[in-house]
Design a protein around this motif. Sequence first.
Motif, mmCIF file in Angstrom:
data_model
loop_
_atom_site.group_PDB
_atom_site.id
_atom_site.type_symbol
_atom_site.label_atom_id
_atom_site.label_comp_id
_atom_site.label_asym_id
_atom_site.label_seq_id
_atom_site.Cartn_x
_atom_site.Cartn_y
_atom_site.Cartn_z
ATOM 1 N N ASP A 84 37.120 38.366 38.702
ATOM 2 C CA ASP A 84 37.886 37.498 37.804
ATOM 3 C C ASP A 84 39.344 37.412 38.234
ATOM 4 O OD1 ASP A 84 35.756 36.893 35.953
ATOM 5 O OD2 ASP A 84 35.926 38.958 35.250
ATOM 6 N N VAL A 85 39.869 38.516 38.750
ATOM 7 C CA VAL A 85 41.265 38.570 39.187
ATOM 8 C C VAL A 85 41.320 39.288 40.535
ATOM 9 C CG1 VAL A 85 43.608 39.314 38.626
ATOM 10 C CG2 VAL A 85 42.024 38.722 36.781
ATOM 11 N N TYR A 86 42.127 38.733 41.429
ATOM 12 C CA TYR A 86 42.350 39.351 42.737
ATOM 13 C C TYR A 86 43.822 39.744 42.846
ATOM 14 C CZ TYR A 86 38.025 36.806 43.950
ATOM 15 O OH TYR A 86 36.749 36.297 43.979
ATOM 16 N N ILE A 87 44.063 40.962 43.310
ATOM 17 C CA ILE A 87 45.416 41.408 43.634
ATOM 18 C C ILE A 87 45.467 41.664 45.136
ATOM 19 C CG2 ILE A 87 47.182 43.194 43.349
ATOM 20 C CD1 ILE A 87 46.908 41.677 40.844
ATOM 21 N N ALA A 160 48.720 37.680 43.110
ATOM 22 C CA ALA A 160 47.495 37.758 42.313
ATOM 23 C C ALA A 160 46.894 36.362 42.235
ATOM 24 C CB ALA A 160 47.798 38.289 40.919
ATOM 25 N N PHE A 161 45.561 36.303 42.203
ATOM 26 C CA PHE A 161 44.868 35.018 42.209
ATOM 27 C C PHE A 161 43.772 35.001 41.152
ATOM 28 C CE2 PHE A 161 45.821 36.383 46.574
ATOM 29 C CZ PHE A 161 46.737 35.420 46.966
ATOM 30 N N SER A 162 43.501 33.799 40.666
ATOM 31 C CA SER A 162 42.333 33.608 39.815
ATOM 32 C C SER A 162 41.095 33.438 40.687
ATOM 33 C CB SER A 162 42.514 32.365 38.944
ATOM 34 O OG SER A 162 42.518 31.191 39.752
ATOM 35 N N PHE A 163 39.934 33.558 40.067
ATOM 36 C CA PHE A 163 38.674 33.358 40.782
ATOM 37 C C PHE A 163 38.604 31.945 41.369
ATOM 38 C CE2 PHE A 163 34.281 31.825 40.794
ATOM 39 C CZ PHE A 163 33.647 32.789 41.551
#
Length: 317
Positions: A84-87, A160-163
Motif C-alpha cells: 500500500d505504501v513504499y518508502i 514515499a509512494f502510493s501503490f
Amino acid sequence: MSENNSVLPTIAILLPCYNEEVTIGKVIRDFRSALPDATVYVYDNNSTDHTAEIAVREGAIVRKEPRQGKGNVIRAMFEDIDADVYIMADGDDTYPADAAPAMVEKILEGYDMVIGDRLSSTYFQENKRPFHNFGNRLVRGSINTLFGAHVTDIMTGYRAFSFTFAKTYPVLSRGFEVETEMTIHSLNNNLRLYEMPIQYRDRPEGSVSKLDTVGDGIKVMSTIFRMIREYKPLPFFGGFGLLLGVIGLILTISVGIDFMHTGIVARFPTLIGAVMLIIAGLLLIVAGIILDVIAKNDRKTFVIDTNRFAFLKRHSS
C-alpha cells in the motif's frame, strides 16, 4: 498511524544498495525500529562486499538485480513488490528513518509521492561536495522554471509512494538520474506531491559515494533535456523554430533593403539561406504543435490508466 479500515496498510521499505556494508546494517535496524510492521527489501546491485550477507543477518529480504544502475533497481522493485505504501531510501545512512512514519501518513492521506526535502534543512552544511550543491540548485531552478513549480529538492533519494504511483510510473532512466525523472513525471502529470523537510547527514567515515559528479551531472542534465523535449514539445521546438525564423527574417530584410537601394539582389546565397531558415523555423513550430497535442493525449491516457488501476486495486483488496 491512522487508518479507517481494520486491515493495517502494508508498507515496503525499499533499499537499493551497491557496496554498502559499512552502513546497511544500521539502516535496516533504524527502519525496522521506526516502522516495525514494515517489510524491508534490500536489492543488491552487484555488490562486491558483504552488503547482502549483512542485510540477510539483519532480517531484510534480499534480492539481486544484475542490471547495473539505480534506475534499473527501482524498476525491478516497483515491478516485484506489492504494498500500500513504499518508502525508498539509500543504504548509506544519510536519511533519517524516524521521518518514515510521517511520510507513510501522507501517502495514506492521498498523496501520490512524498519527497524527503534535504535542501531546506542540513544538506548544504552536511554535504562536503560543492559541485553537488551547485548541481542541485541548477537542476531545481531549471525544472521549477519550465514546469511552473516550487519543488525544493528535485534529486532526493528519500521518497514515499502510493501503490498506484509505483505501478504506473514508467522508469526509463538507468542510473542516478531516476530521481529527477520521477519529479518531472509527477509535475507533468499533475500528481499530488508533498515535500517534507528531513535532516540530511553526510556519509559516515569509511562509506564511499558512488556518484560521479561530472558524469552523473551530465546524465541528469541530458535527462532534463530529453524530458522537456517529450513533455514540453511546443516550447522546445517552437522556441528553436521561432529563433531560426527571426534570424531568417532579419537576413531577408537586410537583402530586401539592399535591393530597394540598388535594384539588384547582390547576395543570393544569403537570401537562399534566409528563406531556408524561415522554412525550417516554420517546420519546427508545426512539429511542436503536433507533438504538443500528442503529449496532451498521453497525459489524458495516463490519467485514465491511473484511475482504472486505482479502481482495480480498491476492488481487489
